[in-house]
Motif scaffolding. Structure first.
Motif, short mmCIF file in Angstrom:
data_model
loop_
_atom_site.label_atom_id
_atom_site.label_comp_id
_atom_site.label_asym_id
_atom_site.label_seq_id
_atom_site.Cartn_x
_atom_site.Cartn_y
_atom_site.Cartn_z
N SER A 159 0.82 -1.20 0.00
CA SER A 159 0.00 0.00 0.00
C SER A 159 0.86 1.26 0.00
CB SER A 159 -0.91 0.02 1.23
OG SER A 159 -1.54 1.28 1.38
N HIS A 160 0.54 2.17 -0.92
CA HIS A 160 1.31 3.41 -1.04
C HIS A 160 1.17 4.28 0.20
CE1 HIS A 160 3.40 6.67 -2.86
NE2 HIS A 160 2.34 7.45 -2.98
N THR A 161 0.03 4.21 0.89
CA THR A 161 -0.18 5.07 2.05
C THR A 161 0.19 4.40 3.37
OG1 THR A 161 -2.51 4.37 2.16
CG2 THR A 161 -2.00 6.38 0.91
N LYS A 162 0.29 3.08 3.39
CA LYS A 162 0.58 2.38 4.64
C LYS A 162 2.03 1.89 4.72
CE LYS A 162 -4.21 0.92 5.35
NZ LYS A 162 -5.15 -0.21 5.52
N GLY A 163 2.67 1.77 3.59
CA GLY A 163 4.06 1.35 3.59
C GLY A 163 5.00 2.53 3.46
N LYS A 164 6.29 2.23 3.31
CA LYS A 164 7.29 3.26 3.06
C LYS A 164 7.76 3.13 1.61
CE LYS A 164 9.25 2.90 7.75
NZ LYS A 164 9.13 1.46 8.04
N ARG A 165 7.89 4.25 0.95
CA ARG A 165 8.36 4.25 -0.44
C ARG A 165 9.52 5.22 -0.57
NH1 ARG A 165 4.14 4.48 -5.34
NH2 ARG A 165 3.61 2.55 -4.28
N VAL A 166 10.57 4.76 -1.23
CA VAL A 166 11.76 5.58 -1.44
C VAL A 166 12.07 5.62 -2.93
CG1 VAL A 166 14.17 5.99 -0.82
CG2 VAL A 166 12.69 4.74 0.75
N SER A 167 12.24 6.80 -3.47
CA SER A 167 12.68 6.98 -4.85
C SER A 167 13.98 7.77 -4.81
CB SER A 167 11.61 7.74 -5.65
OG SER A 167 12.07 8.04 -6.96
N TRP A 168 15.01 7.29 -5.49
CA TRP A 168 16.31 7.96 -5.42
C TRP A 168 17.07 7.80 -6.73
CZ3 TRP A 168 15.38 3.07 -3.78
CH2 TRP A 168 16.31 2.09 -4.09
N GLY A 169 17.96 8.75 -6.97
CA GLY A 169 18.77 8.66 -8.18
C GLY A 169 19.98 9.58 -8.10
N VAL A 170 21.05 9.17 -8.77
CA VAL A 170 22.25 10.00 -8.82
C VAL A 170 22.00 11.19 -9.73
CG1 VAL A 170 23.80 8.05 -8.36
CG2 VAL A 170 23.25 8.64 -10.72
N ASP A 171 22.74 12.26 -9.47
CA ASP A 171 22.57 13.46 -10.29
C ASP A 171 23.85 14.27 -10.27
OD1 ASP A 171 21.33 15.23 -11.96
OD2 ASP A 171 20.16 16.22 -10.40
N ALA A 172 24.13 14.93 -11.38
CA ALA A 172 25.26 15.86 -11.50
C ALA A 172 25.08 16.62 -12.82
CB ALA A 172 26.60 15.12 -11.50
N PRO A 173 25.42 17.90 -12.83
CA PRO A 173 25.71 18.70 -11.65
C PRO A 173 24.44 18.96 -10.85
CG PRO A 173 25.59 20.10 -13.59
CD PRO A 173 25.45 18.69 -14.09
N LEU A 174 24.58 18.95 -9.54
CA LEU A 174 23.40 19.19 -8.70
C LEU A 174 22.90 20.60 -8.88
CD1 LEU A 174 24.41 17.35 -5.42
CD2 LEU A 174 22.74 16.63 -7.13
N LYS A 175 21.60 20.74 -8.94
CA LYS A 175 20.99 22.04 -9.18
C LYS A 175 20.35 22.58 -7.91
CE LYS A 175 19.69 20.19 -13.66
NZ LYS A 175 20.02 18.80 -13.25
N GLU A 176 20.05 23.84 -7.93
CA GLU A 176 19.30 24.45 -6.84
C GLU A 176 17.93 23.80 -6.76
OE1 GLU A 176 17.62 28.66 -6.99
OE2 GLU A 176 19.50 28.92 -5.91
N ALA A 177 17.45 23.65 -5.55
CA ALA A 177 16.15 23.01 -5.36
C ALA A 177 15.06 23.73 -6.14
CB ALA A 177 15.80 22.99 -3.89
N PRO A 178 14.20 22.98 -6.86
CA PRO A 178 13.15 23.64 -7.64
C PRO A 178 12.16 24.38 -6.77
CG PRO A 178 12.84 21.26 -7.57
CD PRO A 178 14.19 21.53 -7.02
N TYR A 179 12.01 23.98 -5.48
CA TYR A 179 11.05 24.65 -4.62
C TYR A 179 11.70 25.63 -3.66
CZ TYR A 179 12.79 20.98 -1.59
OH TYR A 179 13.62 20.13 -0.90
N GLU A 180 12.98 25.89 -3.81
CA GLU A 180 13.66 26.74 -2.85
C GLU A 180 13.00 28.12 -2.76
OE1 GLU A 180 18.23 27.58 -1.55
OE2 GLU A 180 17.74 27.74 -3.67
N SER A 181 12.56 28.63 -3.90
CA SER A 181 11.91 29.94 -3.88
C SER A 181 10.53 29.87 -3.24
CB SER A 181 11.78 30.48 -5.31
OG SER A 181 10.98 29.60 -6.10
N LEU A 182 9.95 28.65 -3.18
CA LEU A 182 8.63 28.49 -2.57
C LEU A 182 8.70 28.34 -1.06
CD1 LEU A 182 7.08 25.98 -5.14
CD2 LEU A 182 6.83 28.47 -5.09
#
Length: 321
Positions: A88-111
């Motif tokens: 269950s998406h709401t009762k279990g734990k879900r992790v999504s992850w991935g490598v990235d470079a160059p790292l960028k400023e957070a898209p929500y930082e201004s929010l």
């Protein structure tokens, strides 16, 4: 048809010094301990990050210490997903992850300026932002599920973006920090693509999209380089070339424009731009639920000049005979 943006997170953080120890006790490799200063150094960061197996940064044995592993595997190019405890998406734990470079400023930082926390784990800085900090008014959502966005950042300018979902009544960023600790401990091993049995490898695995440049001749140059994207200028035309995994139904929503050998190329035109897509392999079932079914390894080319786009697509396809 520009790439769908996954809402993964990060807060801009300052790179840290070299030869600091990971949680496992081994010093971080000197390469990852210093900020890249030259184009050659930045290119090497991209190459070595592209060669990393994202799924291997959270091995099943380590995930099992965080919860019962229901499923884990490739979600997108350079990105993995794991479901823990229950399906269950709401009762279990879900992790999504991935490598990235160059790292960028957070898209929500201004929010959400000034929100979230930044912590040190070994040689890395880890930024975490919970759903409550992002939107304190969304209490109804938190009654069902909690979320945390995070970024693990190494001084060289590479790292891992995380998105974590946990059940209501839990602290998602505490769980995200536990995940980040595993990643920091595994990073120094630099697991190669395919080291994890859960990684799906395709023609695009570890491929550099800017490798097409020599085939385009001296008139072509790169104006931006990322793990799976190359910004190309060809005869004064700005073109984006991107490698991605896409559903067949989505890719084939365009009209058949031309073929390169046996490979069909589909086109969509909108607002003065043309978007070309072509698959370079067969489909596979992603770890994440997908409304469009199996994912295909796809070359995506976008820009305003149709002739230039077709030239870039033909040359890019020639890299995958």
């Amino acid at each position: 048809m520009f790439r769908r943006l996954a809402l993964v997170a990060a807060l801009a953080v300052v790179a840290v010094g070299c030869q600091q120890e990971s949680p496992a006790g081994s010093p971080l490799d000197a390469f990852w301990s210093a900020a890249a200063q030259t184009d050659d150094q930045r290119s090497e960061v991209l190459g070595r990050t592209r060669a990393l197996d994202s799924c291997a940064l959270l091995p099943r044995a380590k995930l099992a210490e965080l919860g019962s592993v229901i499923r884990v595997g490739t979600k997108d190019l350079n990105r993995c997903e794991a479901q823990l405890d229950v399906e269950s998406h709401t009762k279990g734990k879900r992790v999504s992850w991935g490598v990235d470079a160059p790292l960028k400023e957070a898209p929500y930082e201004s929010l959400a300026p000034g929100k979230g926390t930044v912590e040190r784990i070994g040689a890395a800085t880890v930024a975490l932002l919970s759903d409550q900090e992002m939107d304190p008014s969304a209490a109804a959502v938190r009654d069902v599920q909690r979320t945390c966005s995070a970024q693990v950042r190494f001084p060289a300018g590479a790292g891992v973006t995380l998105a974590v979902d946990t059940p209501a009544g839990t602290e998602p960023c505490a769980f995200a920090k536990s995940v980040a600790q595993v990643i920091v401990g595994e990073w120094n091993r630099e697991p190669r693509q395919g080291d994890s049995e859960d990684t799906v490898t395709t023609a695009l695995t570890g491929a550099d999209p800017c490798a097409v440049l020599p085939r385009l001749g001296p008139a072509a140059r790169a104006t931006g380089r990322e793990l799976a994207r190359c910004a190309v200028t060809l005869r004064d035309q700005e073109i984006t070339l991107e490698y991605e995994y896409s559903g067949a139904e989505y890719m084939q929503s365009g009209l058949l424009a031309f073929t390169v050998g046996a490979r069909p190329v589909y086109a969509v035109e909108a607002n003065g731009y043309t978007f070309l897509d072509a698959a370079v392999g067969t489909g596979f079932e992603p770890a994440a639920e997908s409304a469009s079914g199996p994912l295909l390894p796809v070359i995506h080319v976008a820009g305003a000049d149709r002739a230039a786009l077709e030239e870039v697509m033909r040359q890019a396809l020639s890299l995958f005979p």
